[in-house]
Enzyme design. Structure first.
Site, PDB file in Angstrom:
ATOM      1  N   LYS A  22       0.937  -1.090   0.050  1.00 13.49           N
ATOM      2  CA  LYS A  22       0.031  -0.090  -0.050  1.00 13.49           C
ATOM      3  C   LYS A  22       0.833   1.172  -0.025  1.00 13.49           C
ATOM      4  CE  LYS A  22      -1.682   1.376   4.115  1.00 13.49           C
ATOM      5  NZ  LYS A  22      -1.342   2.866   4.395  1.00 13.49           N
ATOM      6  N   ASN A  23       1.918   1.279   0.817  1.00 14.47           N
ATOM      7  CA  ASN A  23       2.616   2.492   0.947  1.00 14.47           C
ATOM      8  C   ASN A  23       3.770   2.792  -0.148  1.00 14.47           C
ATOM      9  OD1 ASN A  23       1.326   3.077   3.368  1.00 14.47           O
ATOM     10  ND2 ASN A  23       2.880   2.456   4.954  1.00 14.47           N
ATOM     11  N   ARG A 102      -3.840  11.028   4.975  1.00 18.43           N
ATOM     12  CA  ARG A 102      -2.769  11.837   5.035  1.00 18.43           C
ATOM     13  C   ARG A 102      -1.837  11.666   3.850  1.00 18.43           C
ATOM     14  NH1 ARG A 102      -0.467  14.469   8.842  1.00 18.43           N
ATOM     15  NH2 ARG A 102       1.501  13.537   7.729  1.00 18.43           N
ATOM     16  N   CYS A 126      -4.598  13.177  13.525  1.00 18.18           N
ATOM     17  CA  CYS A 126      -5.008  11.727  13.219  1.00 18.18           C
ATOM     18  C   CYS A 126      -4.840  11.111  14.397  1.00 18.18           C
ATOM     19  CB  CYS A 126      -4.390  11.249  11.804  1.00 18.18           C
ATOM     20  SG  CYS A 126      -2.878  10.426  12.490  1.00 18.18           S
ATOM     21  N   ARG A 131       1.192  14.653  13.426  1.00 22.40           N
ATOM     22  CA  ARG A 131       1.728  14.261  12.225  1.00 22.40           C
ATOM     23  C   ARG A 131       1.774  15.423  11.150  1.00 22.40           C
ATOM     24  NH1 ARG A 131      -0.512   8.353  10.155  1.00 22.40           N
ATOM     25  NH2 ARG A 131       1.285   8.442   8.779  1.00 22.40           N
ATOM     26  N   PRO A 132       2.360  16.493  11.276  1.00 21.94           N
ATOM     27  CA  PRO A 132       2.323  17.710  10.629  1.00 21.94           C
ATOM     28  C   PRO A 132       2.946  17.372   9.180  1.00 21.94           C
ATOM     29  CG  PRO A 132       4.176  17.778  12.220  1.00 21.94           C
ATOM     30  CD  PRO A 132       3.341  16.430  12.497  1.00 21.94           C
ATOM     31  N   ASP A 134       5.230  19.998   7.997  1.00 25.48           N
ATOM     32  CA  ASP A 134       5.790  21.207   8.041  1.00 25.48           C
ATOM     33  C   ASP A 134       7.567  20.781   7.374  1.00 25.48           C
ATOM     34  OD1 ASP A 134       6.480  19.376  10.018  1.00 25.48           O
ATOM     35  OD2 ASP A 134       7.858  20.603  11.022  1.00 25.48           O
ATOM     36  N   LEU A 135       7.792  19.422   7.408  1.00 21.69           N
ATOM     37  CA  LEU A 135       8.977  18.978   6.659  1.00 21.69           C
ATOM     38  C   LEU A 135       8.746  19.272   5.266  1.00 21.69           C
ATOM     39  CD1 LEU A 135      10.318  16.589   9.420  1.00 21.69           C
ATOM     40  CD2 LEU A 135      10.957  18.933   9.342  1.00 21.69           C
ATOM     41  N   ASP A 315       5.034   0.411  11.993  1.00 25.13           N
ATOM     42  CA  ASP A 315       3.801  -0.008  11.751  1.00 25.13           C
ATOM     43  C   ASP A 315       3.863  -1.566  11.985  1.00 25.13           C
ATOM     44  OD1 ASP A 315       2.841   2.226  10.394  1.00 25.13           O
ATOM     45  OD2 ASP A 315       3.479   1.743   8.430  1.00 25.13           O
ATOM     46  N   ILE A 337       8.447   6.770  16.914  1.00 21.32           N
ATOM     47  CA  ILE A 337       8.320   7.596  15.884  1.00 21.32           C
ATOM     48  C   ILE A 337       6.892   8.276  15.980  1.00 21.32           C
ATOM     49  CG2 ILE A 337       7.595   7.226  13.191  1.00 21.32           C
ATOM     50  CD1 ILE A 337      10.738   6.071  13.933  1.00 21.32           C
ATOM     51  N   ARG A 407      -8.716  -0.585   5.118  1.00 17.09           N
ATOM     52  CA  ARG A 407      -7.734   0.608   4.409  1.00 17.09           C
ATOM     53  C   ARG A 407      -6.457  -0.098   3.941  1.00 17.09           C
ATOM     54  NH1 ARG A 407      -6.422   5.512   7.844  1.00 17.09           N
ATOM     55  NH2 ARG A 407      -5.094   5.735   6.121  1.00 17.09           N
TER      56      ARG A 407
HETATM   57  C1  UD1 Z   1       4.749   6.794   6.351  1.00 18.22           C
HETATM   58  C2  UD1 Z   1       3.808   5.596   6.231  1.00 18.22           C
HETATM   59  C3  UD1 Z   1       3.197   4.979   7.636  1.00 18.22           C
HETATM   60  C4  UD1 Z   1       4.399   4.880   8.533  1.00 18.22           C
HETATM   61  C5  UD1 Z   1       5.348   6.105   8.604  1.00 18.22           C
HETATM   62  C6  UD1 Z   1       6.577   5.912   9.254  1.00 18.22           C
HETATM   63  C7  UD1 Z   1       2.752   5.777   4.068  1.00 18.22           C
HETATM   64  C8  UD1 Z   1       1.802   6.313   3.259  1.00 18.22           C
HETATM   65  N1  UD1 Z   1       2.683   5.949   5.357  1.00 18.22           N
HETATM   66  O1  UD1 Z   1       3.788   7.805   6.862  1.00 18.22           O
HETATM   67  O2  UD1 Z   1       2.469   3.814   7.579  1.00 18.22           O
HETATM   68  O3  UD1 Z   1       3.880   4.560   9.792  1.00 18.22           O
HETATM   69  O4  UD1 Z   1       5.780   6.260   7.137  1.00 18.22           O
HETATM   70  O5  UD1 Z   1       7.191   4.697   9.167  1.00 18.22           O
HETATM   71  O6  UD1 Z   1       3.924   5.600   3.767  1.00 18.22           O
HETATM   72  N2  UD1 Z   1       6.864  14.457  10.544  1.00 18.22           N
HETATM   73  C9  UD1 Z   1       6.906  15.742  10.645  1.00 18.22           C
HETATM   74  N3  UD1 Z   1       6.915  16.656  10.004  1.00 18.22           N
HETATM   75  C10 UD1 Z   1       6.605  16.251   8.671  1.00 18.22           C
HETATM   76  C11 UD1 Z   1       6.580  15.037   8.382  1.00 18.22           C
HETATM   77  C12 UD1 Z   1       6.795  14.155   9.112  1.00 18.22           C
HETATM   78  O7  UD1 Z   1       7.084  16.203  12.198  1.00 18.22           O
HETATM   79  O8  UD1 Z   1       6.539  17.190   7.976  1.00 18.22           O
HETATM   80  C13 UD1 Z   1       7.000  13.491  12.009  1.00 18.22           C
HETATM   81  C14 UD1 Z   1       5.820  12.695  12.030  1.00 18.22           C
HETATM   82  O9  UD1 Z   1       4.733  13.329  12.781  1.00 18.22           O
HETATM   83  C15 UD1 Z   1       6.429  11.490  12.521  1.00 18.22           C
HETATM   84  C16 UD1 Z   1       7.639  11.095  11.763  1.00 18.22           C
HETATM   85  O10 UD1 Z   1       7.873  12.452  11.294  1.00 18.22           O
HETATM   86  O11 UD1 Z   1       6.623  11.693  13.947  1.00 18.22           O
HETATM   87  C17 UD1 Z   1       7.880  10.116  10.964  1.00 18.22           C
HETATM   88  O12 UD1 Z   1       6.586  10.346  10.028  1.00 18.22           O
HETATM   89  P1  UD1 Z   1       6.926  10.005   8.335  1.00 18.22           P
HETATM   90  O13 UD1 Z   1       7.980   8.939   8.042  1.00 18.22           O
HETATM   91  O14 UD1 Z   1       6.795  11.429   7.355  1.00 18.22           O
HETATM   92  O15 UD1 Z   1       5.455   9.121   8.048  1.00 18.22           O
HETATM   93  P2  UD1 Z   1       4.362   9.249   6.955  1.00 18.22           P
HETATM   94  O16 UD1 Z   1       5.220   9.694   5.610  1.00 18.22           O
HETATM   95  O17 UD1 Z   1       3.163  10.079   7.345  1.00 18.22           O
END
Ligand code: UD1
Length: 429
Positions: A22-23, A102, A126, A131-132, A134-135, A315, A337, A407
């Site tokens: 899926k991812n 998201r 969520c 889960r922002p 911002d990055l 996950d 995480i 999902r």
């Molecule tokens: C993806 C996966 C999800 C998995 C996660 C971590 C998909 C569709 N989903 O989610 O199943 O649990 O990776 O392996 O691929 N963060 C920030 N700012 C940002 C982006 C992220 O602070 O702009 C933080 C998040 O809140 C979290 C951490 O970084 O604490 C990792 O998040 P991220 O790897 O980005 O997760 P997703 O891509 O949302």
């Protein structure tokens, strides 16, 4: 509303087909927005998250063509979907779709790179934390995008196109690495992404982009270098197998003392999941068609913490906690995480589990057996951890809110029933 009814205690025995990831599928679908040509994806899982992404892309103007593919060949099963973004009409990703998933934010990078403008709803909170994004936004700004936030939407503009930049993420993020990777393929000049996510799904996207004509180096490492090109070409691409689905069924086999072959699963992309399960006393061997998971001895307690790949996947955390509920000692499982990812714990406790939360660590004291109960969870992996617990519990469990499972798990009941589980979907009260 549908529920899943499970009567526990059956040792799982048989074979389970593992679907496409899926991812991986979600960013690969979004990558179709980068060009006029078409992306044909095979081994696509049939999941509601995939439908949500398809709806979003259709909203933008992507034409979709779906053909089922029924012949089982490991790695080339699943559905085939062709996505063609020749006529994009709408550059806004609306709240009604983004709030459901998201990963919708993955359209931002490709739309901005190709059209110089995009508007994407902020995903909002969520169940597993804030889960922002911002990055994602800070990285695109470094590439020359002007970003403003207005009425819950991100408006991104890059009139003269995006420009290559050196970006170092302060923490590993899968989604932002993917968004940036797609954006950088069409930027002017070279982009270097440091502290990039190395998840197999990121590499899958990078490999597909390369096949489309992108110039990317460092795939599978912490530093990705992307030299922008003017155009990308049509591609046919098979999605990798879902390592989390495989890990989930491995855990289900383990908790029941079963013996299950996971067809199509690839041990080499499962990171620390296999090591952790082996530490729990689970036998895992590679076979000609996937991996075999068997447990005959005691379930041993572990110490594990979630980390970016190749570390132990967040996950898989909920599933491991369910497994350790019936281990022969006390386990400590730390979540690094996401800040709020223990919603399964109170539900497991209702089944008799002995779990204490200490900061971001779950201290799980193994007990003799879990007991069936009426349960519900608030996210995908938490829900499936309840399924795992219910498979081993004494008595019958009812799992509510099945839409979470739909999902990310295709034909869950059918796959488990094929290995002897007593499980059915029902809408009876
Ligand atoms: C993806 C996966 C999800 C998995 C996660 C971590 C998909 C569709 N989903 O989610 O199943 O649990 O990776 O392996 O691929 N963060 C920030 N700012 C940002 C982006 C992220 O602070 O702009 C933080 C998040 O809140 C979290 C951490 O970084 O604490 C990792 O998040 P991220 O790897 O980005 O997760 P997703 O891509 O949302």
């Amino acid at each position: 509303m549908d529920k899943i009814k499970i009567t526990g205690g059956v040792r799982l025995k048989g074979k389970i087909e593992i679907g496409g990831a899926k991812n991986s599928a979600l960013p690969l679908m979004a990558a179709s927005l980068l060009m006029e040509g078409s992306v044909t994806l095979s081994n696509l899982p049939h999941l509601s998250d995939i439908s949500t992404m398809a709806n979003l892309l259709v909203h933008h103007g992507v034409r979709l063509n779906i053909n089922a593919c029924s012949d089982y060949k490991p790695g080339h099963d699943g559905r085939v979907m062709t996505l063609s973004a020749a006529d994009i009409k709408d550059l806004t990703a609306p709240y009604e779709i983004v709030r459901k998933m998201r990963a919708s934010a993955l359209v931002l990078g490709p739309l901005l790179a190709r059209f110089g403008t995009a508007r994407v709803s902020l995903p909002g909170g969520c169940a597993i934390g804030t889960r922002p994004i911002d990055l994602h936004l800070a990285a695109l700004e470094k590439m020359g995008a002007e970003i403003t936030l207005n009425e819950g939407y991100v408006q991104a503009n890059a009139k003269g196109g995006l420009k290559g930049a050196v970006i170092e993420f302060p923490k590993v993020t899968v989604g932002a690495t993917e968004n940036l990777l797609m954006a950088a393929t069409l930027a002017k000049g070279t982009t270097v992404v440091k502290n990039a996510a190395m998840e197999p799904e990121v590499s899958d996207l990078a490999n597909c982009l390369k096949r489309m004509g992108a110039k990317i180096e460092g795939i599978g490492t912490r530093v990705l270098t992307i030299e922008g090109v003017k155009n990308l070409n049509s591609v046919n691409y098979a999605v990798i197998p879902d390592r989390i689905e495989a890990g989930t069924y491995a855990t289900a086999a383990a908790i029941t003392g079963g013996d299950v072959e996971l067809l199509g699963a690839k041990a080499e992309i499962m990171g620390a999941t296999i090591d952790v399960l082996r530490q729990c006393g689970v036998e895992i061997t590679e076979t000609a068609h996937g991996i075999r998971v068997k447990r005959t001895g005691d379930l041993l307690p572990v110490e594990a913490e979630t980390e970016a790949y190749p570390g132990f996947a967040t996950d898989m955390q909920a599933q491991l906690i369910a497994l350790m509920c019936v281990a022969t000692g006390t386990s400590r499982i730390t979540e690094n995480i996401f800040e709020n990812r223990f919603m399964h714990v109170p539900e497991l406790t209702r089944m008799g589990a002995d779990i204490r939360i200490d900061g971001n660590t779950a201290v799980v004291k193994g007990i003799d057996h879990l007991s069936g109960a009426s349960l519900m969870a608030t996210d995908l992996r938490a829900s499936v951890s309840l399924v795992i617990a219910a498979l081993a519990a004494r008595g019958t469990s009812i799992i509510n809110r099945v839409y979470h499972l739909d999902r990310g798990y295709e034909r869950l009941e059918e796959k488990l029933r094929g290995c002897g589980a007593i499980i059915e979907r029902t809408n009876k009260e």
